[in-house]
Write a protein that holds these residues in place. Structure first.
Motif, short mmCIF file in Angstrom:
data_model
loop_
_atom_site.label_atom_id
_atom_site.label_comp_id
_atom_site.label_asym_id
_atom_site.label_seq_id
_atom_site.Cartn_x
_atom_site.Cartn_y
_atom_site.Cartn_z
N PRO A 1 11.47 -14.95 68.12
CA PRO A 1 10.98 -13.64 67.47
C PRO A 1 9.58 -13.70 67.25
N LEU A 2 8.68 -13.76 68.58
CA LEU A 2 7.44 -13.50 68.51
C LEU A 2 6.93 -11.85 69.04
N ARG A 3 6.08 -11.52 68.42
CA ARG A 3 5.56 -10.26 68.73
C ARG A 3 4.20 -9.87 68.69
N HIS A 4 3.79 -8.92 69.38
CA HIS A 4 2.41 -8.49 69.46
C HIS A 4 2.02 -7.67 68.41
N LEU A 5 0.95 -7.43 67.64
CA LEU A 5 0.54 -6.59 66.74
C LEU A 5 -0.55 -5.83 66.84
N VAL A 6 -0.68 -4.88 66.04
CA VAL A 6 -1.95 -3.99 65.78
C VAL A 6 -2.44 -4.04 64.49
N PHE A 7 -3.68 -4.50 64.16
CA PHE A 7 -4.27 -4.34 63.07
C PHE A 7 -4.95 -3.17 62.83
N SER A 8 -4.99 -2.08 62.08
CA SER A 8 -5.63 -1.26 61.96
C SER A 8 -6.46 -1.20 60.56
N GLY A 9 -7.55 -0.78 60.40
CA GLY A 9 -7.96 -0.26 59.02
C GLY A 9 -9.63 -0.57 59.36
N PRO A 10 -10.49 -0.21 58.18
CA PRO A 10 -11.94 -0.31 57.96
C PRO A 10 -12.52 -1.74 58.30
N PRO A 11 -13.87 -1.82 58.58
CA PRO A 11 -14.23 -3.16 58.46
C PRO A 11 -14.17 -4.04 57.40
N GLY A 12 -14.41 -5.23 57.55
CA GLY A 12 -14.44 -6.15 56.14
C GLY A 12 -13.51 -6.19 55.33
N THR A 13 -12.17 -5.93 55.83
CA THR A 13 -10.94 -6.00 55.04
C THR A 13 -10.13 -7.20 55.38
N GLY A 14 -10.40 -7.92 55.95
CA GLY A 14 -9.70 -9.27 56.08
C GLY A 14 -8.71 -9.32 57.47
N LYS A 15 -9.16 -8.68 58.38
CA LYS A 15 -8.31 -8.81 59.56
C LYS A 15 -8.30 -9.91 60.12
N THR A 16 -9.34 -10.62 60.44
CA THR A 16 -9.54 -11.79 61.02
C THR A 16 -8.95 -12.85 60.54
N SER A 17 -9.01 -13.11 59.09
CA SER A 17 -8.45 -13.85 58.09
C SER A 17 -6.96 -13.87 58.04
N VAL A 18 -6.16 -12.54 58.09
CA VAL A 18 -4.76 -12.49 58.27
C VAL A 18 -4.24 -13.00 59.53
N ALA A 19 -5.02 -12.81 60.78
CA ALA A 19 -4.81 -12.93 61.90
C ALA A 19 -4.39 -14.55 62.13
N ARG A 20 -5.66 -15.31 61.16
CA ARG A 20 -5.40 -16.94 61.19
C ARG A 20 -4.20 -17.35 60.33
N THR A 21 -3.99 -16.55 59.28
CA THR A 21 -2.81 -16.64 58.46
C THR A 21 -1.53 -16.69 59.24
N LEU A 22 -1.54 -15.50 60.14
CA LEU A 22 -0.30 -15.22 60.71
C LEU A 22 -0.25 -16.62 62.01
N ALA A 23 -1.07 -16.97 62.66
CA ALA A 23 -1.15 -18.08 63.62
C ALA A 23 -0.47 -19.32 63.00
N THR A 24 -1.05 -19.47 61.80
CA THR A 24 -0.39 -20.66 60.95
C THR A 24 1.00 -20.61 60.72
N ILE A 25 1.38 -19.46 60.61
CA ILE A 25 2.87 -19.03 59.94
C ILE A 25 3.74 -19.26 61.23
N PHE A 26 3.16 -18.63 62.47
CA PHE A 26 4.08 -18.62 63.69
C PHE A 26 3.98 -20.33 64.29
N HIS A 27 3.11 -21.03 63.79
CA HIS A 27 2.77 -22.44 64.36
C HIS A 27 3.92 -23.14 63.39
N SER A 28 3.82 -23.01 62.08
CA SER A 28 4.84 -23.64 61.11
C SER A 28 6.11 -23.46 61.49
#
Length: 561
Positions: free
Chosen positions: A34-61
């Motif tokens: 159940p891996l999937r590729h994603l699109v993060f859309s939204g204005p700058p400075g809303t935590g997109k990179t931080s959430v990407a790191r969180t998702l990486a941790t979730i997928f790894h765990s």
């Protein structure tokens, strides 16, 4: 993470689907990874990179990825200097990211058609990326990120993108309350604290950037971080420079941020936004209203509206319960009676009270809202409203949106009305809508739709001008350019205005616009007469005096037919 509730729900849903897949596998069912590729859309400075790191941790765990690493990239990291080099560069980047997450910010920059030519380098990168995203889908997650509208166009540019990147996470802008919480967290991280008297000043500024719709331009969370750092920097400058001439600073001085430090930081960060710091003044707006000729009932009603808005703001500041202030208005009256001018004054009042981000008025008519086919109208209306957000949308002759003359009904106008009603409700905190037109036609228009009459319940009635008021308008307009009517012309002016008002023709002629047009036409005839009769010998008095003959010719031309 502060805020981002819709994002948190989507991430939790992704984690739940992964856990459900694991449970199905444990129960003996065959499943795809159940891996999937994603699109993060939204204005700058809303935590997109931080959430990407969180998702990486979730997928790894969950054991889906060998590592929790995130490789961050932009166009320059994928595109080479010549055809062929791009595929090599993109493959090398993907190889580095294998086993983790590849996060591509401003992904739409990969398709750059700005010069009118196809972007062969960018297309090569996209094709290579799509192939690797498919071939390595069991050991790689790709996240494409960027602004929402640009990401829509980017995904639509290639069917492979839309199909392989079907999971979209939408990041909202931060609210003023969330900005406050972020700032408190950042000040605490630094070991600083805000003087109690400075907190309202900080909160007002967050309210201001959100209400003005400027928070996305400023960078949301990044703006808060910069504001905290700049405020601390201003504090340090203040403490060091004052310490040289006054008492030696005590330890608390070194960590305390004051209101003037916040003001200095805020002004520096918002200086690049045109006119951002120019806050209208209510007294000036009302003085302009009082300076308008006539319209006494309108002036009284506008002052009543302003008083209600001011009291509502005072009650809110003192923690008292209050009704949401009225936002949308109907201006009914004949043409040329100052409806647009009063709308501009209302915009300045709303902006001065902090209820609107800016005082600008966007003027529109039916043609600005209605498209050439069904579906296009909603798009056109939404774009117009987007332009007006933060200010006032003034729709003149609004009843033209409901045109019963079309056989089968006016589907285009109805679509525009429904779109306008929805946005008037959804964006009521960032928009004032004024519908204007003739009284009888506006009555029929408002009665045609229950949503119109309920959302546009505040009605301001504009009376026709009297003969004396029209004479005064003509004198004021003439005085602005240093011109004047001679005594005989002035007497004729009163007779003309009395005649058209007694004959009930003034509304058809346009009220104040008729007075201005009469002056302008008179000047044209005066200029022709002076040029032919006097030429270079004309004196200053003769160049600025309007005679009875000039006025009568102008009146005859304007009322011909």
């Amino acid at each position: 993470m502060i805020g981002l509730d819709p994002v948190k729900q989507q991430v939790r849903a992704i984690a739940a689907s992964i856990e459900a897949a694991r449970l199905r596998a444990d129960a003996g069912y065959s499943i795809d990874k159940p891996l999937r590729h994603l699109v993060f859309s939204g204005p700058p400075g809303t935590g997109k990179t931080s959430v990407a790191r969180t998702l990486a941790t979730i997928f790894h765990s969950f054991g889906l990825l060998p590592t929790p690493h995130v490789i961050e990239a932009q166009r320059a990291d994928l595109v080479g200097e010549y055809l062929g080099a791009t595929a090599i560069k993109t493959n090398e980047l993907v190889d580095r990211a294998l086993g983790g997450v590849l996060f591509i910010d401003e992904a739409y920059a990969l398709v750059n058609d700005g010069d009118g030519q196809p972007d062969r380098f960018g297309n090569e990168a996209v094709q290579t990326l799509l192939k690797r995203a498919e071939d390595d889908r069991d050991r790689l997650v790709v996240i494409l990120a960027g602004y929402e509208a640009e990401m829509d166009r980017f995904l639509a540019s290639n069917p492979g993108l839309a199909s392989r990147f079907a999971t979209r996470v939408t990041f909202p802008s931060y609210t003023a309350e969330e900005l406050r919480r972020i700032s408190e967290h950042l000040f605490e991280q630094r070991g600083d604290w805000i003087e109690e008297e400075a907190r309202p000043a900080l909160h007002r500024r967050f309210d201001q950037v959100v209400q003005r719709g400027a928070i996305d331009d400023l960078g949301n969370g990044r703006f808060v971080r910069s504001l905290v750092e700049k405020a601390a920097e201003a504090r340090d400058v203040r403490v060091v420079t004052s310490g040289a001439s006054e008492r030696r600073p005590v330890p608390d001085d070194l960590v305390t941020v004051r209101a003037d430090d916040i003001a200095t930081a805020f002004e520096e960060l918002t200086a690049r936004l045109p006119g951002f710091g120019d806050t209208p003044d209510i007294a000036e707006a009302l003085a302009e209203l009082d300076g308008m000729i006539g319209l006494e009932p309108v002036k009284g009603q506008v002052r009543s509206i302003v008083a209600q808005l001011q009291v509502a703001k005072l009650r809110e500041e003192q923690g008292l319960r209050t009704q949401a202030p009225m936002r949308h208005f109907v201006f009914s009256g004949p043409p040329g009676t100052g409806k647009t001018s009063v709308a501009r004054i209302l915009g300045r009042v709303f902006a001065a009270l902090g209820l609107l981000g800016r005082a600008e008025v966007v003027e529109a008519q039916r043609s600005d809202l209605v498209g050439e086919h069904l579906g296009a109208t909603a798009i056109k209306t939404n774009r117009l409203i987007d332009r007006a957000l933060g200010g006032v949308l003034f729709v003149d002759e609004a009843y033209a949106l409901a045109n019963p003359g079309y056989s089968g009904g006016d589907a285009f106008g109805a679509e525009a009305i429904q779109t306008l009603l929805k946005r008037a409700e959804d964006d009521r905190d960032r928009l004032v809508v004024v519908l204007a037109g003739y009284p009888a036609e506006m009555d029929h228009f408002l009665a045609s739709n229950a949503g119109l009459s309920s959302r546009f319940s505040v009605r301001v009635a504009f009376p026709s001008y009297t003969a004396d008021e029209l004479s005064e308008i003509a004198d004021v307009v003439a005085a602005r350019t240093g011109d004047a009517f001679d005594p005989e012309a002035r007497e004729d002016l009163r007779r003309i205005f009395g005649y058209v008002c007694d004959g009930d023709w003034i509304d058809e002629l346009g009220n104040g616009r008729f007075a201005r047009s009469l002056f302008e036409k008179s000047c044209s005839h005066r200029d022709l007469r002076v040029a032919e009769e006097l030429g270079d010998a004309a004196t200053a008095a003769e160049l600025t005096r309007i005679t009875s003959a000039d006025l009568r010719q102008a009146y005859s031309e304007l009322t011909q037919g």
